[in-house]
Motif scaffolding. Sequence first.
Motif, PDB file in Angstrom:
ATOM      1  N   THR A 120      -7.454  29.264  87.441  1.00  0.00           N
ATOM      2  CA  THR A 120      -6.727  28.836  88.599  1.00  0.00           C
ATOM      3  C   THR A 120      -7.684  28.952  89.790  1.00  0.00           C
ATOM      4  N   PHE A 121      -8.329  30.251  89.832  1.00  0.00           N
ATOM      5  CA  PHE A 121      -9.051  30.614  91.077  1.00  0.00           C
ATOM      6  C   PHE A 121     -10.201  29.385  91.407  1.00  0.00           C
ATOM      7  N   LEU A 122     -10.920  29.122  90.201  1.00  0.00           N
ATOM      8  CA  LEU A 122     -11.781  28.127  90.208  1.00  0.00           C
ATOM      9  C   LEU A 122     -11.230  26.921  90.785  1.00  0.00           C
ATOM     10  N   GLU A 123     -10.071  26.318  90.237  1.00  0.00           N
ATOM     11  CA  GLU A 123      -9.697  25.150  90.853  1.00  0.00           C
ATOM     12  C   GLU A 123      -9.310  25.150  92.261  1.00  0.00           C
ATOM     13  N   ALA A 124      -8.814  26.280  92.574  1.00  0.00           N
ATOM     14  CA  ALA A 124      -8.654  26.432  94.205  1.00  0.00           C
ATOM     15  C   ALA A 124      -9.815  26.436  95.059  1.00  0.00           C
ATOM     16  N   TRP A 125     -10.857  27.257  94.368  1.00  0.00           N
ATOM     17  CA  TRP A 125     -12.241  27.301  95.153  1.00  0.00           C
ATOM     18  C   TRP A 125     -12.722  26.069  95.232  1.00  0.00           C
ATOM     19  N   GLY A 126     -12.668  25.258  94.122  1.00  0.00           N
ATOM     20  CA  GLY A 126     -13.224  23.944  94.117  1.00  0.00           C
ATOM     21  C   GLY A 126     -12.605  23.138  95.002  1.00  0.00           C
ATOM     22  N   ALA A 127     -11.184  23.118  95.030  1.00  0.00           N
ATOM     23  CA  ALA A 127     -10.476  22.105  95.883  1.00  0.00           C
ATOM     24  C   ALA A 127     -10.850  22.355  97.492  1.00  0.00           C
TER      25      ALA A 127
END
Length: 140
Positions: A120-127
């Motif tokens: 979830t953290f990677l998804e948010a950071w990526g976005a």
Amino acid sequence: MIFHLQTPEQASTLMASIWPKVKENLKAGKQLRMEIKAESKSRDQEEKYHAMLGEIATQAQHLGAKWSTEDWKRLLVDLFAKETGLQGGKIIPSLDGQGIVQLGLQTRNFTKEQAMEFITFLEAWGASNGIIFKNVAHGE
């Protein structure tokens, strides 16, 4: 023995069934060790966050440069640990005093819940950083 517990009833039944043997061994003077810990991350989760890190490595820059997937993993695990309050990275002088060494949190020790939070953290950071996750499996 390793038992995978999912419900309170399951845990209660297991504890009731092993207690007589535990008690018997303790009365006989034997020392026992019992370990109860959260479920480890799944292979699907591991594959997913590694695929995400690969996408980040191909699309993102830091300090004006491209970095390897492993470098991004270290950078993002460090940031994840700081943002989530996990005990993590320490930077210490090397043994010969000629550099620094990063010690700390490693994904190999993630629980299932931590791996989910990292994804979830990677998804948010990526976005937030313009990363498009196009080749990422649908892990847990």
